[in-house]
Design an enzyme around this catalytic site. Structure first.
Site, PDB file in Angstrom:
ATOM      1  N   ASP A 182      -8.386  -5.223   7.041  1.00 28.21           N
ATOM      2  CA  ASP A 182      -9.044  -6.043   6.031  1.00 28.21           C
ATOM      3  C   ASP A 182      -9.960  -7.086   6.658  1.00 28.21           C
ATOM      4  O   ASP A 182     -10.968  -7.467   6.065  1.00 28.21           O
ATOM      5  CB  ASP A 182      -8.008  -6.712   5.131  1.00 28.21           C
ATOM      6  N   GLU A 241      -6.034 -11.987   6.971  1.00 23.37           N
ATOM      7  CA  GLU A 241      -6.817 -10.753   7.060  1.00 23.37           C
ATOM      8  C   GLU A 241      -8.205 -10.886   6.443  1.00 23.37           C
ATOM      9  O   GLU A 241      -8.733  -9.931   5.886  1.00 23.37           O
ATOM     10  CB  GLU A 241      -6.042  -9.587   6.433  1.00 23.37           C
ATOM     11  N   ARG A 273       7.172  -5.971   3.439  1.00 28.17           N
ATOM     12  CA  ARG A 273       5.919  -6.584   3.002  1.00 28.17           C
ATOM     13  C   ARG A 273       5.838  -6.488   1.487  1.00 28.17           C
ATOM     14  O   ARG A 273       5.796  -5.384   0.924  1.00 28.17           O
ATOM     15  CB  ARG A 273       4.690  -5.906   3.627  1.00 28.17           C
ATOM     16  N   HIS A 292       0.818  -1.212   0.000  1.00 27.60           N
ATOM     17  CA  HIS A 292       0.000   0.000   0.000  1.00 27.60           C
ATOM     18  C   HIS A 292       0.855   1.266   0.000  1.00 27.60           C
ATOM     19  O   HIS A 292       0.393   2.313   0.453  1.00 27.60           O
ATOM     20  CB  HIS A 292      -0.921   0.008   1.223  1.00 27.60           C
ATOM     21  N   ASP A 297      16.588 -11.082  -3.062  1.00 24.91           N
ATOM     22  CA  ASP A 297      17.897 -10.774  -3.621  1.00 24.91           C
ATOM     23  C   ASP A 297      18.354  -9.360  -3.269  1.00 24.91           C
ATOM     24  O   ASP A 297      19.565  -9.081  -3.270  1.00 24.91           O
ATOM     25  CB  ASP A 297      17.885 -10.969  -5.143  1.00 24.91           C
TER      26      ASP A 297
END
Length: 258
Positions: free
Chosen positions: A180, A154, A75, A50, A89
């Site tokens: 959520d 969620e 995240r 987000h 990576d």
């Protein structure tokens, strides 16, 4: 002398004798990331779901926080093999995957973070910051030791299966998302509604019973304390953008007449 990576969040949680409190970094700013990391918080979450973050900005924020004790977690926007590979990576050692709704989905996510034959992570350690360009001795055969994988439940469906999701091998912890979850329960925007808090608390209990650390997002201090009392091992208690928004609004209320 071979380089050593910092302890994973899995290790931090295993060693902790209290709840670990963290801050969200949603601005995409390395400066904000460094400020949050140097605040004394235990951990920070760099958000790609987000927030206006791509690989380059995440890398800059990992650099910015690397000189501080706070443990960074990233995240990802989605639990997808290529995205996971690229973020790992970059040198992200701790990954949070949103919207995981079943044990089967959790097993797929766990495989994305491990090299074959245990998983499906692509091999590029000699080209990447993850192994410090092969300066971390034994990174490939011990790759899973350098990475911790957390998934986010969620939705009503996911919360009901939180314990089973937590029990999946290769999943190091489960994070409950009340925002959520509230929407899934028909209570959009009411993450502190008693029914939402009750469902999230039950999920925390089930995750902990499965032997994995349970976490939750709670910007409301009363909710954060309630979840801590319920056994949450790690809690996100604020975000850079929210702190800036509320702080600047307070300045306006203080100095600008109605």
């Amino acid at each position: 002398m071979p380089l050593r990576l910092t302890p994973t969040f899995r290790e931090r949680l295993a060693e902790a004798d209290r709840t670990l409190f963290g801050g969200w970094i949603c601005s995409g700013s390395p400066v904000a990331a460094e400020i949050m990391a140097g605040s004394g918080l235990d951990w920070v979450l760099i958000d790609m779901e987000h927030a206006p973050n791509g690989l380059e900005s995440v890398l800059a924020q990992l650099h910015a926080v690397s000189g501080y004790p706070a443990t960074p977690m990233v995240r990802v926007p989605v639990g997808e093999t290529v995205v996971m590979k690229q973020v790992l990576d970059l040198g992200a050692q701790n990954i949070l995957v949103p919207m995981v709704s079943s044990p089967e989905h959790a097993r797929e996510v766990a495989a994305m973070a491990q090299y074959p034959p245990a998983g499906v992570r692509g091999v590029g350690s000699g080209l990447a910051r993850s192994a410090r360009w092969n300066r971390v001795e034994g990174y490939l055969p011990h790759g899973a030791e350098h990475v911790s994988v957390f998934v986010q439940v969620e939705s009503v469906e996911a919360v009901r299966q939180a314990g089973e999701i937590a029990a999946v091998d290769g999943i190091d912890g489960v994070f409950v998302g009340p925002s959520d979850l509230a929407a899934s329960m028909g209570l959009l925007g009411q993450q502190t509604h008693p029914d939402v808090v009750a469902a999230a608390t039950t999920a925390l209990t089930d995750i902990t019973a499965a032997g994995k650390p349970a976490g939750v997002n709670a910007f409301d201090p009363a909710a954060a304390q309630a979840y801590t009392d319920a056994g949450a091992a790690y809690v996100l208690v604020g975000a850079d953008v929210a702190l800036l928004a509320r702080g600047s609004e307070q300045l306006a209320r203080t100095y600008i007449p109605d």
